[in-house]
Every structure is written in structure tokens, then in C-alpha cells.
Design an enzyme around this catalytic site. Structure first.
Site, PDB file in Angstrom:
ATOM      1  N   HIS A  70      -6.343   6.776 -21.574  1.00 33.40           N
ATOM      2  CA  HIS A  70      -5.066   6.605 -22.273  1.00 33.40           C
ATOM      3  C   HIS A  70      -4.186   5.567 -21.585  1.00 33.40           C
ATOM      4  O   HIS A  70      -3.410   4.875 -22.234  1.00 33.40           O
ATOM      5  CB  HIS A  70      -4.335   7.947 -22.387  1.00 33.40           C
ATOM      6  CG  HIS A  70      -4.874   8.819 -23.483  1.00 33.40           C
ATOM      7  ND1 HIS A  70      -4.080   9.473 -24.396  1.00 33.40           N
ATOM      8  CD2 HIS A  70      -6.143   9.137 -23.826  1.00 33.40           C
ATOM      9  CE1 HIS A  70      -4.833  10.154 -25.249  1.00 33.40           C
ATOM     10  NE2 HIS A  70      -6.091   9.970 -24.921  1.00 33.40           N
ATOM     11  N   VAL A  74      -3.603   1.644 -23.802  1.00 34.89           N
ATOM     12  CA  VAL A  74      -2.257   1.330 -24.297  1.00 34.89           C
ATOM     13  C   VAL A  74      -1.639   0.247 -23.410  1.00 34.89           C
ATOM     14  O   VAL A  74      -1.194   0.527 -22.295  1.00 34.89           O
ATOM     15  CB  VAL A  74      -1.375   2.598 -24.316  1.00 34.89           C
ATOM     16  CG1 VAL A  74      -0.006   2.285 -24.904  1.00 34.89           C
ATOM     17  CG2 VAL A  74      -2.052   3.715 -25.102  1.00 34.89           C
ATOM     18  N   ASP A  78      -1.732   0.038 -16.461  1.00 35.00           N
ATOM     19  CA  ASP A  78      -0.482  -0.268 -15.754  1.00 35.00           C
ATOM     20  C   ASP A  78       0.264   1.000 -15.339  1.00 35.00           C
ATOM     21  O   ASP A  78       1.448   0.942 -15.001  1.00 35.00           O
ATOM     22  CB  ASP A  78       0.436  -1.125 -16.648  1.00 35.00           C
ATOM     23  CG  ASP A  78       0.833  -0.395 -17.920  1.00 35.00           C
ATOM     24  OD1 ASP A  78       0.281   0.701 -18.195  1.00 35.00           O
ATOM     25  OD2 ASP A  78       1.696  -0.907 -18.659  1.00 35.00           O
ATOM     26  N   SER A  80       1.441   3.256 -17.102  1.00 39.75           N
ATOM     27  CA  SER A  80       2.565   3.608 -17.979  1.00 39.75           C
ATOM     28  C   SER A  80       2.421   5.011 -18.569  1.00 39.75           C
ATOM     29  O   SER A  80       3.418   5.630 -18.941  1.00 39.75           O
ATOM     30  CB  SER A  80       2.714   2.582 -19.097  1.00 39.75           C
ATOM     31  OG  SER A  80       1.511   2.495 -19.829  1.00 39.75           O
ATOM     32  N   HIS A 199     -16.853  13.122 -24.078  1.00 41.62           N
ATOM     33  CA  HIS A 199     -16.557  14.413 -24.708  1.00 41.62           C
ATOM     34  C   HIS A 199     -17.636  15.459 -24.403  1.00 41.62           C
ATOM     35  O   HIS A 199     -17.692  16.491 -25.048  1.00 41.62           O
ATOM     36  CB  HIS A 199     -16.336  14.242 -26.215  1.00 41.62           C
ATOM     37  CG  HIS A 199     -15.057  13.520 -26.531  1.00 41.62           C
ATOM     38  ND1 HIS A 199     -14.791  12.930 -27.750  1.00 41.62           N
ATOM     39  CD2 HIS A 199     -13.957  13.285 -25.764  1.00 41.62           C
ATOM     40  CE1 HIS A 199     -13.587  12.365 -27.722  1.00 41.62           C
ATOM     41  NE2 HIS A 199     -13.053  12.568 -26.533  1.00 41.62           N
ATOM     42  N   ASP A 253     -21.762  33.436 -31.900  1.00 44.20           N
ATOM     43  CA  ASP A 253     -21.362  33.113 -33.274  1.00 44.20           C
ATOM     44  C   ASP A 253     -22.057  31.847 -33.760  1.00 44.20           C
ATOM     45  O   ASP A 253     -22.361  31.693 -34.934  1.00 44.20           O
ATOM     46  CB  ASP A 253     -19.837  32.866 -33.338  1.00 44.20           C
ATOM     47  CG  ASP A 253     -19.033  34.152 -33.191  1.00 44.20           C
ATOM     48  OD1 ASP A 253     -19.631  35.245 -33.257  1.00 44.20           O
ATOM     49  OD2 ASP A 253     -17.802  34.051 -33.001  1.00 44.20           O
TER      50      ASP A 253
HETATM   51  C1  HEM Z   1     -13.527   7.389 -29.455  1.00 38.27           C
HETATM   52  C2  HEM Z   1     -12.305   7.782 -29.714  1.00 38.27           C
HETATM   53  C3  HEM Z   1     -11.698   8.998 -29.095  1.00 38.27           C
HETATM   54  C4  HEM Z   1     -11.012   9.960 -29.762  1.00 38.27           C
HETATM   55  C5  HEM Z   1     -10.686   9.988 -31.252  1.00 38.27           C
HETATM   56  C6  HEM Z   1     -10.638  10.952 -28.791  1.00 38.27           C
HETATM   57  C7  HEM Z   1      -9.900  12.096 -29.076  1.00 38.27           C
HETATM   58  C8  HEM Z   1      -9.685  13.141 -28.210  1.00 38.27           C
HETATM   59  C9  HEM Z   1      -8.956  14.341 -28.522  1.00 38.27           C
HETATM   60  C10 HEM Z   1      -8.260  14.619 -29.850  1.00 38.27           C
HETATM   61  C11 HEM Z   1      -9.006  15.157 -27.431  1.00 38.27           C
HETATM   62  C12 HEM Z   1      -8.421  16.570 -27.313  1.00 38.27           C
HETATM   63  C13 HEM Z   1      -6.978  16.569 -26.902  1.00 38.27           C
HETATM   64  C14 HEM Z   1      -6.428  17.971 -26.952  1.00 38.27           C
HETATM   65  O1  HEM Z   1      -6.357  18.545 -28.045  1.00 38.27           O
HETATM   66  O2  HEM Z   1      -6.063  18.530 -25.885  1.00 38.27           O
HETATM   67  C15 HEM Z   1      -9.788  14.476 -26.437  1.00 38.27           C
HETATM   68  C16 HEM Z   1     -10.105  14.993 -25.205  1.00 38.27           C
HETATM   69  C17 HEM Z   1     -10.776  14.293 -24.227  1.00 38.27           C
HETATM   70  N1  HEM Z   1     -11.179  12.981 -24.304  1.00 38.27           N
HETATM   71 FE1  HEM Z   1     -11.200  11.810 -25.933  1.00 38.27          FE
HETATM   72  N2  HEM Z   1     -11.107  10.588 -27.569  1.00 38.27           N
HETATM   73  C18 HEM Z   1     -11.756   9.400 -27.700  1.00 38.27           C
HETATM   74  C19 HEM Z   1     -12.330   8.669 -26.683  1.00 38.27           C
HETATM   75  C20 HEM Z   1     -12.373   9.062 -25.366  1.00 38.27           C
HETATM   76  C21 HEM Z   1     -12.765   8.232 -24.267  1.00 38.27           C
HETATM   77  C22 HEM Z   1     -13.134   6.753 -24.380  1.00 38.27           C
HETATM   78  C23 HEM Z   1     -12.708   9.000 -23.153  1.00 38.27           C
HETATM   79  C24 HEM Z   1     -12.999   8.629 -21.715  1.00 38.27           C
HETATM   80  C25 HEM Z   1     -13.835   7.704 -21.359  1.00 38.27           C
HETATM   81  C26 HEM Z   1     -12.308  10.320 -23.568  1.00 38.27           C
HETATM   82  C27 HEM Z   1     -12.224  11.414 -22.735  1.00 38.27           C
HETATM   83  C28 HEM Z   1     -11.750  12.650 -23.115  1.00 38.27           C
HETATM   84  C29 HEM Z   1     -11.773  13.804 -22.248  1.00 38.27           C
HETATM   85  C30 HEM Z   1     -12.383  13.860 -20.853  1.00 38.27           C
HETATM   86  C31 HEM Z   1     -11.143  14.845 -22.941  1.00 38.27           C
HETATM   87  C32 HEM Z   1     -10.870  16.251 -22.421  1.00 38.27           C
HETATM   88  C33 HEM Z   1      -9.547  16.237 -21.683  1.00 38.27           C
HETATM   89  C34 HEM Z   1      -9.160  17.546 -21.036  1.00 38.27           C
HETATM   90  O3  HEM Z   1      -9.965  18.477 -20.951  1.00 38.27           O
HETATM   91  O4  HEM Z   1      -7.994  17.631 -20.598  1.00 38.27           O
HETATM   92  N3  HEM Z   1     -12.075  10.317 -24.914  1.00 38.27           N
HETATM   93  N4  HEM Z   1     -10.167  13.244 -26.923  1.00 38.27           N
HETATM   94  C1  LIG Z   2     -13.648  36.433 -32.358  1.00 39.84           C
HETATM   95  O1  LIG Z   2     -13.420  37.789 -32.702  1.00 39.84           O
HETATM   96  C2  LIG Z   2     -14.463  38.372 -33.470  1.00 39.84           C
HETATM   97  C3  LIG Z   2     -13.996  39.741 -33.946  1.00 39.84           C
HETATM   98  O2  LIG Z   2     -13.364  40.438 -32.916  1.00 39.84           O
HETATM   99  C4  LIG Z   2     -15.720  38.421 -32.627  1.00 39.84           C
HETATM  100  O3  LIG Z   2     -16.798  38.984 -33.373  1.00 39.84           O
HETATM  101  C5  LIG Z   2     -16.104  37.014 -32.236  1.00 39.84           C
HETATM  102  O4  LIG Z   2     -17.217  37.012 -31.372  1.00 39.84           O
HETATM  103  C6  LIG Z   2     -14.925  36.311 -31.545  1.00 39.84           C
HETATM  104  N1  LIG Z   2     -15.300  34.932 -31.374  1.00 39.84           N
HETATM  105  C7  LIG Z   2     -14.825  34.186 -30.429  1.00 39.84           C
HETATM  106  C8  LIG Z   2     -15.320  32.771 -30.385  1.00 39.84           C
HETATM  107  O5  LIG Z   2     -14.011  34.557 -29.617  1.00 39.84           O
END
Ligand code: HEM
Ligand SMILES: *[C@@H]1O[C@H](CO)[C@@H](O)[C@H](O)[C@H]1NC(C)=O
Ligand SMILES: *[C@@H]1O[C@H](CO)[C@@H](O)[C@H](O)[C@H]1NC(C)=O
Ligand SMILES: *[C@@H]1O[C@H](CO)[C@@H](O)[C@H](O)[C@H]1NC(C)=O
Length: 345
Positions: A70, A74, A78, A80, A199, A253
Site C-alpha cells: 500500500h 500510492v 515514501d 506516506s 494472499h 463446512d
Molecule cells: C491484486 C490486487 C489486490 C487486491 C484487490 C487486494 C485486496 C486485498 C483485500 C481486500 C484485503 C483484505 C483487507 C481486509 O479486509 O482486512 C487484502 C489483504 C492482504 N493483501 Fe491484498 N490485494 C491485492 C494485492 C496484494 C499485493 C500485491 C500484496 C503484497 C504483495 C497483497 C498482500 C496482502 C496481504 C498480506 C493481506 C493480508 C493482510 C493482513 O492479514 O493484515 N495484496 N488484500
Molecule cells: C457456524 O455455526 C454453525 C452452527 O452453529 C456450525 O455448524 C458451523 O460449523 C460454524 N461455522 C463456522 C465457520 O464457524
């Protein structure tokens, strides 16, 4: 001077030129920049702090790697992304929608205060973040992914939420959107596939995958979708990006093997590509890589060649680290969360 005496220094000069690259504001980045400034402790101190932080909480590694992406995406690397809101700048990058879940700032702050006590005013926050992401990558891959980070960045003074939202890719992006987004930074479709492999680690909040609960058949494995719906119904705060790292209940699940992998979450390897081919990736943007023939071929290639992914990922991280800072004014921040003179901007 005899030619054979001049040759070694000429070769050395050429090598230095070859490892330099432009950063914003006319800086050159070089591998070993702080060693050359007689501050050889810089990179070891960063590694030490990153390893301590990850030993205490392994999930911080994913946080640092995302923070680095990030920052660099952007307006270049830097620092930022690290800036807090201030009276003159109430909406920094941190306040952007695309910054949802950004964390790991505490690790950067700890590294910065230790470096300030040893080398005051020397190390930029942008360099700290680039080193920390590399160290986290090494740690989470058990040393399989490692690379030298060119450094000598300086810190920017501008941070705007709007720039982050205008620049970062979104979780609902199509393949065409992703390709265009990456092309703006001169990253091609292969690099998009390589970097998306990050990811394999970390987690996401509900708004980032909400759309996947209603994704049509074909866009997501049906049982994986059921598990996601259950997790949402059970109000799980976070879902793992990698199904490998999910709870026993989730895997049950999803019809995924429930035997523990090796007890550690967030192991950074090519599992993302196995999940992609099995249609069990979290974001629509991850799924989108399947919709393009070239990218789909790359998903299979990286699934089948784990070592090739390790080295291509390292290369792409170095390239990310060279995205040039786009500002005009730079400084070495004393505090990574605030510019040195908050009354100026
Ligand atoms: C290709 C386009 C990308 C999209 C659309 C994207 C989108 C996202 C989103 C939506 C999340 C979850 C944020 C949240 O809900 O907390 C995420 C997590 C993450 N992304 Fe990406 N990302 C992209 C590329 C990248 C790149 C290039 C990297 C690093 C090289 C990266 C590394 C990560 C990591 C490590 C996480 C987990 C962060 C954590 O556990 O705190 N992503 N990303
Ligand atoms: C969510 O809750 C349902 C019903 O209690 C359970 O069967 C299921 O394993 C749960 N799934 C997760 C991902 O926590
Ligand atoms: C990736 O790491 C996990 C956890 O250590 C391991 O079980 C798996 O075999 C590795 N490789 C792949 C392709 O999943
Ligand atoms: C760094 O700046 C932030 C303001 O954004 C402040 O809250 C914090 O206390 C400062 N840290 C130090 C060590 O001065």
C-alpha cells in the site's frame, strides 16, 4: 594508470550503477546504502525487531507485507501510508476505504524508535517498511524467499485518502480492471499473478468478501461458499485469505481436509495457486485471475513450480520497492506517524 589496475574499479563502478535505481526527488537507491553510510546496524536492527514481533504474533508478517504494498502503490515508496491524521490533514491514506484492516504500524514505530536511539535522523520510514516487508517475507517462508532491498528512500510529507482509493486495486475488480491498474505502475499480467500469491497469508474483514457470499455458481467452490456464509452468519470478525489457515469448523463446512497442516498459520508458499485452481480463493479479484487464459496458465504454472514462484515473488517485491516517490518535498521523519513539521502541510 595501467589498464589492468583501472579495470577492477571500473567493474565496481559499473556494478554500483547497475544496482542503482531512481527514487523520487532525485535519490538513487542502492543495496547496502546504510552500510556505505557507516550505519551497518540498520538492517540487522530491523530484522531483529521484525523477528521479535512475528515470534510474538505471526500474523503481523502479513500485515507488514500488505503495508509495504500500500505504501509503494500510492505515489511510490515514501512512507506516506504510515502517517496519522492531523489537524491539517484529517484524511490521510490510513482513512481510505481501501486501507481497511491495515495494521502493523506498531512494529514500524518500535523499529523507528530503536533506530533513532542508535542513528538519529538517518533512516527513513520508507526504507524501514521496505526492509521490514522483506524480513517478514523471509520469516514466513522459512528463508525460502529472500532478497536484497535497495535503499536510500526519503519520506514524503503528503498522504491523502483519495490518492489511496484512486490508486489501489479493489477486491471486486475484474481481470481487466486489475490489468489496467497494474499496467499504470508498469507491472504486467504475470507480475499481477505473482504478487496476488501474497494472499496465501493473512486475513480479511467481512466487507472485503461480502460479495462472494452471493457469487454465482462457477465463480466460487460451492462448499467453500457455504463455509464463508456460515462464518459470516457466525459473525467471524476475520476470515483467513488461505483456507489452509481456517478453523476446523470452517474446513469441515468447506469439505477441505481438516488435519492440521503443521500447526503454523501464515506459511508463505505457493498454496494460493492450489486454492485458485480449486476455486477456493477469498476475493473476487483472486477469482478473476481464472477468467483470463494467460493468467490461468500462470496460476497452474505457479501451482506446479513452487520454487519458481518463490524467486519470481522475490523479484516482484524488489520491483515494488523501486516505485519512485512522486512528491516534491522529502525528509527523514523522526516519527513514522507524523511529518517533522505538522504546521507546514
Ligand atoms: C491484486 C490486487 C489486490 C487486491 C484487490 C487486494 C485486496 C486485498 C483485500 C481486500 C484485503 C483484505 C483487507 C481486509 O479486509 O482486512 C487484502 C489483504 C492482504 N493483501 Fe491484498 N490485494 C491485492 C494485492 C496484494 C499485493 C500485491 C500484496 C503484497 C504483495 C497483497 C498482500 C496482502 C496481504 C498480506 C493481506 C493480508 C493482510 C493482513 O492479514 O493484515 N495484496 N488484500
Ligand atoms: C457456524 O455455526 C454453525 C452452527 O452453529 C456450525 O455448524 C458451523 O460449523 C460454524 N461455522 C463456522 C465457520 O464457524
Ligand atoms: C505450503 O506450506 C504448507 C504449510 O507448511 C505445507 O503443508 C504445504 O505442503 C506447502 N506447499 C503447498 C503447495 O501447499
Ligand atoms: C508520533 O506521532 C504521533 C502523532 O501522529 C503521536 O501520537 C505519537 O505519540 C508520536 N510518537 C512519539 C514517540 O513521539
Amino acid at each position: 594508470m595501467k589498464l589492468n589496475a583501472a579495470l577492477p574499479s571500473l567493474v565496481a563502478t559499473l556494478l554500483i550503477v547497475a544496482t542503482q535505481s531512481a527514487a523520487g526527488g532525485g535519490q538513487q537507491l542502492t543495496v547496502g546504502y546504510y552500510n556505505a553510510k557507516k550505519c551497518g546496524g540498520v538492517e540487522p536492527i530491523v530484522s531483529d525487531e521484525v523477528y521479535r514481533a512475528l515470534a510474538a504474533d505471526r500474523s503481523k508478517g502479513a500485515a507488514l507485507i500488505r503495508l509495504f504494498f500500500h505504501d509503494c502503490w500510492v505515489k511510490g515508496c515514501d512512507g506516506s501510508v504510515l502517517l496519522d491524521a492531523s489537524p491539517r490533514n484529517p484524511y490521510p491514506e490510513k482513512a481510505a476505504g481501501s486501507s481497511i484492516g491495515l495494521r502493523g504500524f506498531d512494529v514500524i514505530d518500535r523499529i523507528k524508535s530503536r533506530l533513532e536511539s542508535v542513528y538519529p535522523g538517518v533512516v527513513s520510514c520508507a526504507d524501514i517498511l521496505a526492509f521490514a516487508a522483506r524480513d517478514a517475507t523471509r520469516y514466513l517462508s522459512d528463508g525460502h524467499i529472500d532478497y536484497a532491498v535497495p535503499s536510500g528512500r526519503r519520506d514524503g510529507v503528503v498522504s491523502r485518502a483519495k490518492d489511496a482509493d484512486d490508486t489501489l486495486p479493489g477486491s471486486t475488480f475484474s481481470f481487466a480492471d486489475l490489468k489496467t491498474n497494474f499496467a499504470k505502475k508498469k507491472f504486467d499480467a504475470e507480475e499481477l499473478v505473482v504478487l496476488s500469491g501474497a494472499h496465501a497469508i493473512g486475513s480479511a474483514h467481512y466487507p472485503s468478501f461480502r460479495d462472494r457470499l452471493a457469487a454465482p455458481r462457477g465463480e466460487i467452490d460451492a462448499r467453500y461458499q457455504t463455509a464463508l456464509r456460515n462464518a459470516a452468519r457466525n459473525r467471524s470478525r476475520l476470515v483467513a485469505n488461505n483456507i489452509r489457515d481456517e478453523s476446523y469448523a470452517f474446513k469441515k463446512d468447506a469439505g477441505y481436509p481438516t488435519a492440521p497442516v503443521n500447526g503454523r498459520r501464515d506459511y508463505l508458499n505457493n498454496t494460493y495457486y492450489h486454492n485458485a485452481i480449486d476455486n477456493r480463493v477469498l476475493f473476487r479479484s483472486d477469482w478473476a485471475l481464472r477468467t483470463d487464459a494467460f493468467a490461468f496458465g500462470k496460476l497452474k504454472e505457479y501451482r506446479d513450480k513452487p520454487k519458481e514462484w518463490d524467486s519470481d515473488f522475490a523479484e516482484a517485491m524488489v520491483k515494488l520497492s523501486k516505485l519512485p516517490a512522486e512528491g516534491k518535498d522529502f525528509e527523514i521523519r523522526k516519527n513514522c506517524s507524523a511529518i517533522n513539521n505538522p504546521s507546514r502541510y
